[in-house]
Scaffold this active site. Structure first.
Site, PDB file in Angstrom:
ATOM      1  N   HIS A   1      41.914 -30.633 -14.451  1.00 35.74           N
ATOM      2  CA  HIS A   1      42.129 -32.045 -14.769  1.00 35.74           C
ATOM      3  C   HIS A   1      40.963 -32.852 -14.180  1.00 35.74           C
ATOM      4  O   HIS A   1      40.552 -32.601 -13.043  1.00 35.74           O
ATOM      5  CB  HIS A   1      43.401 -32.571 -14.102  1.00 35.74           C
ATOM      6  CG  HIS A   1      44.677 -32.013 -14.614  1.00 35.74           C
ATOM      7  ND1 HIS A   1      45.487 -32.692 -15.498  1.00 35.74           N
ATOM      8  CD2 HIS A   1      45.319 -30.844 -14.352  1.00 35.74           C
ATOM      9  CE1 HIS A   1      46.573 -31.976 -15.746  1.00 35.74           C
ATOM     10  NE2 HIS A   1      46.495 -30.849 -15.067  1.00 35.74           N
TER      11      HIS A   1
ATOM     12  N   ASP B   1      43.570 -35.608 -22.220  1.00 36.51           N
ATOM     13  CA  ASP B   1      44.971 -35.252 -21.994  1.00 36.51           C
ATOM     14  C   ASP B   1      45.859 -36.099 -22.917  1.00 36.51           C
ATOM     15  O   ASP B   1      45.642 -37.290 -23.092  1.00 36.51           O
ATOM     16  CB  ASP B   1      45.350 -35.499 -20.529  1.00 36.51           C
ATOM     17  CG  ASP B   1      46.638 -34.796 -20.152  1.00 36.51           C
ATOM     18  OD1 ASP B   1      46.573 -33.823 -19.389  1.00 36.51           O
ATOM     19  OD2 ASP B   1      47.719 -35.225 -20.622  1.00 36.51           O
ATOM     20  N   ILE B   2      46.856 -35.452 -23.502  1.00 37.51           N
ATOM     21  CA  ILE B   2      47.737 -36.141 -24.459  1.00 37.51           C
ATOM     22  C   ILE B   2      48.594 -37.211 -23.764  1.00 37.51           C
ATOM     23  O   ILE B   2      49.042 -38.170 -24.412  1.00 37.51           O
ATOM     24  CB  ILE B   2      48.616 -35.097 -25.196  1.00 37.51           C
ATOM     25  CG1 ILE B   2      49.086 -35.633 -26.539  1.00 37.51           C
ATOM     26  CG2 ILE B   2      49.780 -34.633 -24.338  1.00 37.51           C
ATOM     27  CD1 ILE B   2      49.663 -34.548 -27.449  1.00 37.51           C
TER      28      ILE B   2
ATOM     29  N   HIS C   1      43.248 -24.858 -16.563  1.00 38.02           N
ATOM     30  CA  HIS C   1      42.593 -26.117 -16.915  1.00 38.02           C
ATOM     31  C   HIS C   1      42.291 -26.912 -15.657  1.00 38.02           C
ATOM     32  O   HIS C   1      43.089 -26.937 -14.716  1.00 38.02           O
ATOM     33  CB  HIS C   1      43.447 -26.952 -17.879  1.00 38.02           C
ATOM     34  CG  HIS C   1      44.877 -27.114 -17.484  1.00 38.02           C
ATOM     35  ND1 HIS C   1      45.812 -26.113 -17.631  1.00 38.02           N
ATOM     36  CD2 HIS C   1      45.534 -28.157 -16.925  1.00 38.02           C
ATOM     37  CE1 HIS C   1      46.986 -26.538 -17.187  1.00 38.02           C
ATOM     38  NE2 HIS C   1      46.849 -27.776 -16.746  1.00 38.02           N
TER      39      HIS C   1
ATOM     40  N   GLY D   1      53.211 -26.933  -9.771  1.00 37.48           N
ATOM     41  CA  GLY D   1      53.457 -27.937 -10.800  1.00 37.48           C
ATOM     42  C   GLY D   1      52.756 -27.662 -12.118  1.00 37.48           C
ATOM     43  O   GLY D   1      52.581 -28.570 -12.934  1.00 37.48           O
ATOM     44  N   GLN D   2      52.357 -26.409 -12.360  1.00 38.27           N
ATOM     45  CA  GLN D   2      51.675 -26.081 -13.618  1.00 38.27           C
ATOM     46  C   GLN D   2      52.663 -26.064 -14.776  1.00 38.27           C
ATOM     47  O   GLN D   2      53.744 -25.475 -14.665  1.00 38.27           O
ATOM     48  CB  GLN D   2      50.986 -24.712 -13.493  1.00 38.27           C
ATOM     49  CG  GLN D   2      50.120 -24.371 -14.696  1.00 38.27           C
ATOM     50  CD  GLN D   2      49.326 -23.087 -14.500  1.00 38.27           C
ATOM     51  OE1 GLN D   2      49.469 -22.394 -13.482  1.00 38.27           O
ATOM     52  NE2 GLN D   2      48.503 -22.757 -15.478  1.00 38.27           N
TER      53      GLN D   2
ATOM     54  N   ASN E   1      46.481 -27.423 -11.130  1.00 38.83           N
ATOM     55  CA  ASN E   1      47.835 -27.038 -10.747  1.00 38.83           C
ATOM     56  C   ASN E   1      48.004 -25.542 -11.023  1.00 38.83           C
ATOM     57  O   ASN E   1      47.608 -25.059 -12.090  1.00 38.83           O
ATOM     58  CB  ASN E   1      48.860 -27.832 -11.558  1.00 38.83           C
ATOM     59  CG  ASN E   1      48.812 -29.317 -11.240  1.00 38.83           C
ATOM     60  OD1 ASN E   1      48.618 -29.703 -10.104  1.00 38.83           O
ATOM     61  ND2 ASN E   1      48.986 -30.142 -12.260  1.00 38.83           N
TER      62      ASN E   1
HETATM   63  P1  5GP Z   1      49.607 -28.962 -15.856  1.00 38.91           P
HETATM   64  O1  5GP Z   1      50.845 -29.585 -15.324  1.00 38.91           O
HETATM   65  O2  5GP Z   1      49.856 -27.635 -16.509  1.00 38.91           O
HETATM   66  O3  5GP Z   1      48.492 -28.919 -14.835  1.00 38.91           O
HETATM   67  O4  5GP Z   1      49.055 -29.975 -16.935  1.00 38.91           O
HETATM   68  C1  5GP Z   1      49.168 -29.806 -18.308  1.00 38.91           C
HETATM   69  C2  5GP Z   1      48.583 -31.023 -18.948  1.00 38.91           C
HETATM   70  O5  5GP Z   1      48.390 -30.757 -20.331  1.00 38.91           O
HETATM   71  C3  5GP Z   1      49.479 -32.262 -18.854  1.00 38.91           C
HETATM   72  O6  5GP Z   1      48.760 -33.326 -18.230  1.00 38.91           O
HETATM   73  C4  5GP Z   1      49.843 -32.568 -20.301  1.00 38.91           C
HETATM   74  O7  5GP Z   1      49.916 -33.949 -20.573  1.00 38.91           O
HETATM   75  C5  5GP Z   1      48.706 -31.888 -21.074  1.00 38.91           C
HETATM   76  N1  5GP Z   1      49.091 -31.418 -22.397  1.00 38.91           N
HETATM   77  C6  5GP Z   1      50.185 -30.691 -22.702  1.00 38.91           C
HETATM   78  N2  5GP Z   1      50.206 -30.404 -24.012  1.00 38.91           N
HETATM   79  C7  5GP Z   1      49.094 -30.975 -24.546  1.00 38.91           C
HETATM   80  C8  5GP Z   1      48.556 -31.027 -25.873  1.00 38.91           C
HETATM   81  O8  5GP Z   1      49.106 -30.496 -26.833  1.00 38.91           O
HETATM   82  N3  5GP Z   1      47.379 -31.689 -26.029  1.00 38.91           N
HETATM   83  C9  5GP Z   1      46.721 -32.293 -24.993  1.00 38.91           C
HETATM   84  N4  5GP Z   1      45.600 -32.927 -25.275  1.00 38.91           N
HETATM   85  N5  5GP Z   1      47.205 -32.258 -23.730  1.00 38.91           N
HETATM   86  C10 5GP Z   1      48.359 -31.606 -23.509  1.00 38.91           C
END
Ligand code: 5GP
Ligand code: ZN
Length: 113
Positions: A101, A30-31, A99, A92-93, A86
């Protein structure tokens, strides 16, 4: 999906710290890590969220979870880890490409709820 950031990562069009890939899924860090180890497991196919899953996806999603667990071990999370999906606005997506986590570290994580 041409405007999907995770489809672009899957296609190699934008970089990510990949830890695993095969013909149907990939995993990358994760970034913005929320724990010492925080990676995501995604399908190559664009599935917007858990809410879009149908029975036909069950084998893929099962294999993703098995791989998430294998990779958690490889990443040193031998004492446990957290998996999280999420879904949708109220879940909270932020990125609308399914994906899982995987989070963990040397210390126990705080309670999620
Ligand atoms: P969500 O809230 O959709 O479950 O989580 C999305 C996740 O993707 C977040 O933890 C966010 O930090 C990660 N993320 C968003 N954009 C990027 C990206 O460009 N590269 C990587 N490696 N992670 C990302
Ligand atoms: Zn996508």
């Amino acid at each position: 999906m041409s405007d999907c950031i995770f489809c672009k990562i899957a296609a190699g069009e934008i970089p990510a710290k990949l830890i695993y890939q095969d013909d149907e899924m990939l995993a990358f860090h994760d970034i913005k890590p929320a724990a010492p180890v925080h990676f995501l497991v995604i399908p190559r196919a664009h599935i917007a969220s858990c809410a879009e899953l149908t029975a036909g996806h069950a084998p893929l999603v099962g294999r993703m979870l098995v791989k998430a667990s294998e990779l958690a071990r490889e990443q040193g999370l031998t004492e446990g880890f957290r998996t999280l999906i999420n879904t949708g606005r109220n879940g909270g997506q932020e990125v609308y490409h399914l994906h899982i986590h995987v989070l963990g570290g040397p210390q126990p994580l705080g309670a999620p709820f």
